[in-house]
Design a protein around this motif. Structure first.
Motif, PDB file in Angstrom:
ATOM      1  N   LEU A  68       9.864   8.599  -8.974  1.00 14.10           N
ATOM      2  CA  LEU A  68       9.608   7.611 -10.011  1.00 14.10           C
ATOM      3  C   LEU A  68       8.111   7.570 -10.311  1.00 14.10           C
ATOM      4  O   LEU A  68       7.274   7.788  -9.424  1.00 14.10           O
ATOM      5  CB  LEU A  68      10.071   6.233  -9.554  1.00 14.10           C
ATOM      6  N   ILE A  69       7.773   7.305 -11.552  1.00  9.49           N
ATOM      7  CA  ILE A  69       6.363   7.212 -11.902  1.00  9.49           C
ATOM      8  C   ILE A  69       5.718   6.124 -11.045  1.00  9.49           C
ATOM      9  O   ILE A  69       6.283   5.042 -10.851  1.00  9.49           O
ATOM     10  CB  ILE A  69       6.167   6.960 -13.411  1.00  9.49           C
ATOM     11  N   GLY A  70       4.556   6.456 -10.479  1.00  6.18           N
ATOM     12  CA  GLY A  70       3.880   5.540  -9.567  1.00  6.18           C
ATOM     13  C   GLY A  70       4.083   5.881  -8.106  1.00  6.18           C
ATOM     14  O   GLY A  70       3.380   5.342  -7.249  1.00  6.18           O
ATOM     15  N   PHE A  71       5.026   6.791  -7.822  1.00  8.68           N
ATOM     16  CA  PHE A  71       5.353   7.101  -6.435  1.00  8.68           C
ATOM     17  C   PHE A  71       5.378   8.608  -6.189  1.00  8.68           C
ATOM     18  O   PHE A  71       5.456   9.413  -7.120  1.00  8.68           O
ATOM     19  CB  PHE A  71       6.696   6.487  -6.053  1.00  8.68           C
ATOM     20  N   GLY A  72       5.356   8.971  -4.900  1.00 11.94           N
ATOM     21  CA  GLY A  72       5.446  10.371  -4.522  1.00 11.94           C
ATOM     22  C   GLY A  72       4.343  11.192  -5.165  1.00 11.94           C
ATOM     23  O   GLY A  72       3.181  10.791  -5.244  1.00 11.94           O
ATOM     24  N   ALA A  75       2.566  10.935 -11.337  1.00  8.44           N
ATOM     25  CA  ALA A  75       1.357  10.246 -11.779  1.00  8.44           C
ATOM     26  C   ALA A  75       1.416   8.767 -11.424  1.00  8.44           C
ATOM     27  O   ALA A  75       2.503   8.186 -11.293  1.00  8.44           O
ATOM     28  CB  ALA A  75       1.182  10.423 -13.286  1.00  8.44           C
ATOM     29  N   LYS A  76       0.250   8.178 -11.273  1.00  8.14           N
ATOM     30  CA  LYS A  76       0.140   6.760 -10.926  1.00  8.14           C
ATOM     31  C   LYS A  76      -0.785   6.067 -11.931  1.00  8.14           C
ATOM     32  O   LYS A  76      -1.898   5.645 -11.573  1.00  8.14           O
ATOM     33  CB  LYS A  76      -0.353   6.614  -9.484  1.00  8.14           C
ATOM     34  N   PRO A  77      -0.349   5.970 -13.176  1.00 15.18           N
ATOM     35  CA  PRO A  77      -1.197   5.351 -14.201  1.00 15.18           C
ATOM     36  C   PRO A  77      -1.461   3.877 -13.914  1.00 15.18           C
ATOM     37  O   PRO A  77      -0.721   3.221 -13.185  1.00 15.18           O
ATOM     38  CB  PRO A  77      -0.396   5.537 -15.487  1.00 15.18           C
ATOM     39  N   THR A  78      -2.524   3.369 -14.511  1.00 11.23           N
ATOM     40  CA  THR A  78      -2.972   2.000 -14.250  1.00 11.23           C
ATOM     41  C   THR A  78      -1.929   0.981 -14.699  1.00 11.23           C
ATOM     42  O   THR A  78      -1.477   1.015 -15.848  1.00 11.23           O
ATOM     43  CB  THR A  78      -4.293   1.727 -14.998  1.00 11.23           C
ATOM     44  N   PRO A  79      -1.523   0.078 -13.806  1.00 14.77           N
ATOM     45  CA  PRO A  79      -0.548  -0.953 -14.177  1.00 14.77           C
ATOM     46  C   PRO A  79      -1.027  -1.796 -15.347  1.00 14.77           C
ATOM     47  O   PRO A  79      -2.200  -2.134 -15.450  1.00 14.77           O
ATOM     48  CB  PRO A  79      -0.428  -1.797 -12.897  1.00 14.77           C
ATOM     49  N   LYS A  80      -0.089  -2.097 -16.232  1.00 10.38           N
ATOM     50  CA  LYS A  80      -0.291  -2.935 -17.419  1.00 10.38           C
ATOM     51  C   LYS A  80      -1.144  -2.259 -18.484  1.00 10.38           C
ATOM     52  O   LYS A  80      -0.826  -2.342 -19.656  1.00 10.38           O
ATOM     53  CB  LYS A  80      -0.886  -4.308 -17.041  1.00 10.38           C
ATOM     54  N   GLN A  81      -2.221  -1.592 -18.100  1.00 12.33           N
ATOM     55  CA  GLN A  81      -3.067  -0.931 -19.094  1.00 12.33           C
ATOM     56  C   GLN A  81      -2.409   0.325 -19.657  1.00 12.33           C
ATOM     57  O   GLN A  81      -2.447   0.580 -20.863  1.00 12.33           O
ATOM     58  CB  GLN A  81      -4.414  -0.578 -18.475  1.00 12.33           C
ATOM     59  N   GLU A  82      -1.822   1.130 -18.750  1.00 11.28           N
ATOM     60  CA  GLU A  82      -1.203   2.384 -19.178  1.00 11.28           C
ATOM     61  C   GLU A  82       0.314   2.344 -19.119  1.00 11.28           C
ATOM     62  O   GLU A  82       0.981   3.060 -19.864  1.00 11.28           O
ATOM     63  CB  GLU A  82      -1.711   3.538 -18.308  1.00 11.28           C
ATOM     64  N   ILE A  83       0.869   1.536 -18.222  1.00 12.18           N
ATOM     65  CA  ILE A  83       2.319   1.472 -18.083  1.00 12.18           C
ATOM     66  C   ILE A  83       2.707   0.204 -17.345  1.00 12.18           C
ATOM     67  O   ILE A  83       1.914  -0.343 -16.565  1.00 12.18           O
ATOM     68  CB  ILE A  83       2.854   2.720 -17.322  1.00 12.18           C
ATOM     69  N   ASP A  84       3.897  -0.286 -17.610  1.00  9.27           N
ATOM     70  CA  ASP A  84       4.439  -1.431 -16.878  1.00  9.27           C
ATOM     71  C   ASP A  84       5.403  -0.915 -15.820  1.00  9.27           C
ATOM     72  O   ASP A  84       6.355  -0.189 -16.141  1.00  9.27           O
ATOM     73  CB  ASP A  84       5.174  -2.385 -17.817  1.00  9.27           C
ATOM     74  N   GLN A 211      -2.551   8.320  -0.458  1.00  4.76           N
ATOM     75  CA  GLN A 211      -3.948   8.719  -0.590  1.00  4.76           C
ATOM     76  C   GLN A 211      -4.330   8.987  -2.047  1.00  4.76           C
ATOM     77  O   GLN A 211      -5.510   9.165  -2.361  1.00  4.76           O
ATOM     78  CB  GLN A 211      -4.219   9.986   0.246  1.00  4.76           C
ATOM     79  N   ASP A 212      -3.339   9.042  -2.927  1.00  3.14           N
ATOM     80  CA  ASP A 212      -3.614   9.353  -4.334  1.00  3.14           C
ATOM     81  C   ASP A 212      -4.369   8.225  -5.024  1.00  3.14           C
ATOM     82  O   ASP A 212      -4.173   7.036  -4.710  1.00  3.14           O
ATOM     83  CB  ASP A 212      -2.304   9.605  -5.095  1.00  3.14           C
ATOM     84  N   LYS A 213      -5.196   8.609  -5.982  1.00  5.22           N
ATOM     85  CA  LYS A 213      -5.869   7.612  -6.809  1.00  5.22           C
ATOM     86  C   LYS A 213      -4.821   6.782  -7.557  1.00  5.22           C
ATOM     87  O   LYS A 213      -3.900   7.325  -8.160  1.00  5.22           O
ATOM     88  CB  LYS A 213      -6.795   8.302  -7.812  1.00  5.22           C
ATOM     89  N   GLY A 214      -4.962   5.488  -7.486  1.00  6.35           N
ATOM     90  CA  GLY A 214      -4.030   4.599  -8.175  1.00  6.35           C
ATOM     91  C   GLY A 214      -2.879   4.122  -7.316  1.00  6.35           C
ATOM     92  O   GLY A 214      -2.140   3.209  -7.728  1.00  6.35           O
ATOM     93  N   ALA A 215      -2.703   4.685  -6.122  1.00  8.53           N
ATOM     94  CA  ALA A 215      -1.558   4.313  -5.290  1.00  8.53           C
ATOM     95  C   ALA A 215      -1.606   2.846  -4.880  1.00  8.53           C
ATOM     96  O   ALA A 215      -0.584   2.143  -4.894  1.00  8.53           O
ATOM     97  CB  ALA A 215      -1.498   5.204  -4.049  1.00  8.53           C
TER      98      ALA A 215
END
Length: 304
Positions: A68-72, A75-84, A211-215
């Motif tokens: 799922l986006i945000g995991f594994g 990609a981990k886009p910025t919450p609310k700014q890029e994706i909900d 360890q990923d940026k945005g995690a």
């Protein structure tokens, strides 16, 4: 081929990437023929949490497992700014995956919050879902509607903790303390009833994406997500056959609180898995895989 050999045949080198809304999404697949099945992980996990299931189901199905986006590895886009980060977002992701990658409707299998994701997908995009199998579905006990039924001290405590974690500095520090091997092992030993299933490999699988940026931001966004659908909202309106599998020793999602879900008309079976914890697909694949294989086979034949 023996199940252990099949599991070992999976490799990160074979991991695939799909671009969704401009973001890279990682997934794994196995099997060239048969009905399609998509495996959806729980909170903080990834497709690798299904590593003991993908190659076995791939013997008779076109089996996929995605992050799922945000995991594994996704990609981990910025919450609310890029994706909900909501169940509606993830439900659309799974439906689009069916359309763009799988190319056909699929059976959906989820664990924990992944169960709510696949239910949301079935409700919002019924044309892409043949059936739903939910393994130890998240009860979403911190949902704002459920918190209202808690004793006042627990209700206030939960709300206070969520509010504190919205502070970026405090929340990031909290995440950093959790994302350590010793802490993850301790949490897993609570969730799993079989301690031998809590391996160094499993801990690495869960820690690497942290360890990923945005995690940290994704983690904190979801811990503060007390809205959206409850399983009880979605189960009565699911447009497809459904089965529920539940590890009886799950300390987080008490089986007794969910047994009444078996009374919903579209729930064909409620299957207790004795002596198993919160993640039965990983802890007891020898129990889960045959159940899923048989159910998918029967439901697939009914559609022909």
């Amino acid at each position: 081929m023996a199940q252990s050999s099949l599991i070992n045949s999976l490799s990160l080198k074979d991991e695939k990437t799909w671009i969704w809304r401009g973001f890279p999404i990682t997934y794994q697949s196995c099997g060239e023929t048969g009905p399609a099945v998509i495996l959806v992980h729980g909170f903080g996990a990834s497709w690798q949490h299904w590593r003991k299931n993908i190659p076995v189901l791939g013997q008779t199905c076109r089996c996929y497992a995605l992050d799922l986006i945000g995991f594994g590895g996704s990609a981990k886009p910025t919450p609310k700014q890029e994706i909900d980060y909501t169940f509606e977002t993830w439900g659309q992701q799974v439906a689009d995956f069916c359309q763009e990658v799988v190319g056909s409707p699929a059976f959906l299998v989820g664990n924990s919050i992944g169960c709510v994701v696949v239910m949301q997908t079935a409700v919002s995009y019924p044309q892409w879902v043949l059936g739903v199998a939910a393994l130890n579905c998240s009860l979403r006990l911190l949902h704002e509607r459920k918190r209202a039924t808690l004793p006042w001290y627990r209700r206030v405590g939960a709300a206070f903790a969520q509010r504190i974690l919205t502070n970026q500095a405090i929340g990031t520090l909290f995440f950093q303390q959790i994302a350590k091997p010793r802490t993850v092992r301790k949490i897993l030993l609570q969730a799993y009833n079989r301690p031998e299933a809590v391996t160094d490999e499993l801990i690495d699988i869960l820690l690497k994406p942290a360890q990923d940026k945005g995690a940290a931001a994704v983690f904190l966004a979801f811990t503060g997500y007390s809205q959206g659908p409850l399983p009880e909202d979605l189960l009565p309106i699911l447009p497809c056959p459904t089965i529920l599998l539940w590890g009886t020793e799950d300390p987080w999602e008490n089986i007794e609180l969910a047994r009444e879900w078996a009374n919903y008309p579209n729930v064909e079976q409620f299957i207790p898995l004795e002596g198993v914890g919160h993640c039965p697909q990983d802890e007891a694949p020898e129990l889960v895989n045959p159940i899923l294989q048989e159910w998918i086979s029967i439901k697939h034949k009914e559609t022909l």
